[in-house]
Design an enzyme around this catalytic site. Sequence first.
Site, PDB file in Angstrom:
ATOM      1  N   LYS A 162       0.839  -1.194   0.000  1.00 13.70           N
ATOM      2  CA  LYS A 162       0.000   0.000   0.000  1.00 13.70           C
ATOM      3  C   LYS A 162       0.877   1.248   0.000  1.00 13.70           C
ATOM      4  O   LYS A 162       1.850   1.339   0.748  1.00 13.70           O
ATOM      5  CB  LYS A 162      -0.898   0.018   1.243  1.00 13.70           C
ATOM      6  CG  LYS A 162      -2.358  -0.261   0.959  1.00 13.70           C
ATOM      7  CD  LYS A 162      -3.212  -0.028   2.183  1.00 13.70           C
ATOM      8  CE  LYS A 162      -4.691  -0.008   1.822  1.00 13.70           C
ATOM      9  NZ  LYS A 162      -5.544   0.304   2.971  1.00 13.70           N
ATOM     10  N   GLU A 200     -19.788  -6.846   9.893  1.00 16.53           N
ATOM     11  CA  GLU A 200     -20.749  -6.107  10.706  1.00 16.53           C
ATOM     12  C   GLU A 200     -21.795  -7.018  11.351  1.00 16.53           C
ATOM     13  O   GLU A 200     -22.200  -6.789  12.495  1.00 16.53           O
ATOM     14  CB  GLU A 200     -21.433  -5.035   9.855  1.00 16.53           C
ATOM     15  CG  GLU A 200     -20.523  -3.920   9.394  1.00 16.53           C
ATOM     16  CD  GLU A 200     -19.750  -4.253   8.124  1.00 16.53           C
ATOM     17  OE1 GLU A 200     -18.935  -3.417   7.694  1.00 16.53           O
ATOM     18  OE2 GLU A 200     -19.963  -5.366   7.575  1.00 16.53           O
ATOM     19  N   ARG A 234     -25.626  -3.346   6.834  1.00  9.97           N
ATOM     20  CA  ARG A 234     -25.318  -4.731   6.498  1.00  9.97           C
ATOM     21  C   ARG A 234     -25.715  -5.690   7.614  1.00  9.97           C
ATOM     22  O   ARG A 234     -25.758  -6.903   7.401  1.00  9.97           O
ATOM     23  CB  ARG A 234     -23.813  -4.853   6.190  1.00  9.97           C
ATOM     24  CG  ARG A 234     -23.381  -4.070   4.954  1.00  9.97           C
ATOM     25  CD  ARG A 234     -21.890  -3.730   4.971  1.00  9.97           C
ATOM     26  NE  ARG A 234     -21.036  -4.884   4.907  1.00  9.97           N
ATOM     27  CZ  ARG A 234     -20.450  -5.340   3.799  1.00  9.97           C
ATOM     28  NH1 ARG A 234     -20.661  -4.745   2.645  1.00  9.97           N
ATOM     29  NH2 ARG A 234     -19.654  -6.383   3.841  1.00  9.97           N
TER      30      ARG A 234
END
Length: 628
Positions: free
Chosen positions: A282, A367, A395
């Site tokens: 990253k 979640e 969600r």
Amino acid sequence: MSKILDQIENPKDIKNLSMNDLSKLTSEIRALIIEVVSKNGGHLSPNLGVVEMTLALHYVFDALKDRIIWDVGHQCYTHKIITGRKDKFSSLRQYNGLSGYPCREESEYDVYNTGHASTALSAALGIAVARNRKKENYQVIAVVGDGGLTGGVAWEALNQIGHLREKLIIVLNYNEMSISPNVGAMSKYLSYLVSGQHYIKIKDQAKTFLKAIPALGQPMIKIGRALEEVVKKTFFPGLLFEELGIRYIGPVQGHSLKSLIEVFEDAKASDRPVLILCVTKKGKGYSPAQNNPSLYHSASPFDIKTGRPHSKDKKLTYSSVFGQTLLNIAAKDSKVVAITAAMPEGTGLKSFAAQFPNRFFDVGIAEQHAVDFATGLALNGFKPLVAIYSTFLQRAYDQLYHDVCLMDIPIVFALDRAGIVPDDGPTHQGINDIIYLRHLPNMIVMAPKDENELQHMVNSAFSYSHPASVRFPKGKAFGVPMDKTFIKIPLGKSEILKEGNDLLLAFGNMVYPSLEVAKKLEQEGISMAVVNARFAKPLDEEMILHFVRPGGVIVTVEEGVIAGGFGSAVREFLDRNGKFDIKYKNIGIPLEIYPVGKVDRIKKMLELDEDGLVRQIREFYRSFDSKI
């Protein structure tokens, strides 16, 4: 000197480039991404990490014929640049500009709109099955981050992918990060795959090794089965995927164009599902982002030379106030625990995690699990707080209803990024939480007018003995004085901030704008009391009835969708009590998808800014009073 990027108008233009020119192109693309994100803000680290991977995908596959699906989609900047949107890239995340995510309405190269994690595998399998049923011939490629594999939806998809064994290519981007460092057993397993082996070893090596064990004597036979599993892991990285019925290739150096192209070409020839583990970094190519990928995951505008953000605003954010509030509460109550879904920094819980590591749980992008995990803790005497962005808590709707509210389990839900969210577009707007929470049995729904009230609400939520939610917006707070001592807000009680004849009832961060609106309307002969509702559920019914009179006016204001929201709750209450002679107007967000942009620009478009509110309310009065 002309740039190679100047010659790239669509993916076909990269297919005849030499490896040397492709390498130069990666540098030019990174420079463009850094330049635009430094001005507009955006997802910097994820996009710098997948430049080579994206070019290799477009080099090997035909992006108009083949289907490339990006999980989450916040890593699609290179894809956008080389698919005809290079000249518009400077409009990234600007009002009516390019979305920071894949957008089917924006380009024929974008197959699937994403923004939430873990969904690409399911969609890709559906596309692959449809392709085969229609006897069509094209490749289906899902690009998924290792963080995306912490989500349960991804594993539901992998289960069926292995079962159906349709031709499908999964590119698993391993960078050890989602927004914050990944957590969980799957992350450890992927880390093992990367660190333990570079390529799959042949089975014969394992067989030879195992056959030699009996010669060591009878004692070794007793541990044979355990040793066999160790050997399998050593000699067969990716065995988990292989046993699911998915061919495993990797790990592959994710910044080597040559290696990526070779592996993608190999995967094209497979007649069953293939998973390619690509190792990337990253922030690659820009040292501030590479050294601190979390900080630059979603960066605000910054100075390219130093990496420092341009903004010098020292105001507290709602997230930081929430995080400090929870720290203070937890310091006095050892039963308080915090749970988040891959968002410890975004939800302001980083300090809590450092100070109370044994009372902090990051469950990954899961979640549904986060909510049910909290129920187990609450049923055994702990006081869990679940901190999730408004858009992501959607969600876990079934868990909220079935597992929390039906059992009336006291869990506090902190909904960060509630309301209009800048820059990220429709997938990230927190405009539906009032709707999906207020009709749940036993759920308390609150929103503070400012950061000082936020700390009191969070503290109060732990005392109500019911499921309780507190919604608050992204970004800077109002800068009001902060009380040193927490107070308990009486359940369902509002706050009158200005006296007047009619009622302007505001919820959450629309309270202060409503005060200013009422002052302006006063000058036009319209007298309105301004009330900070505090609660969308339970409503302050006594206060509302106080303003009910024949011909009276009630106007509600909220930063949420009006269909089924706070204003709907007030209207329903009036109707239940037969108060039909009230002149009533509900102001909020209409049921439509609006463009990417800054909060102020979107509010202006929706007439939720002060001028827009004054205009709406004035016109409402004029509809029944010709003197105004």
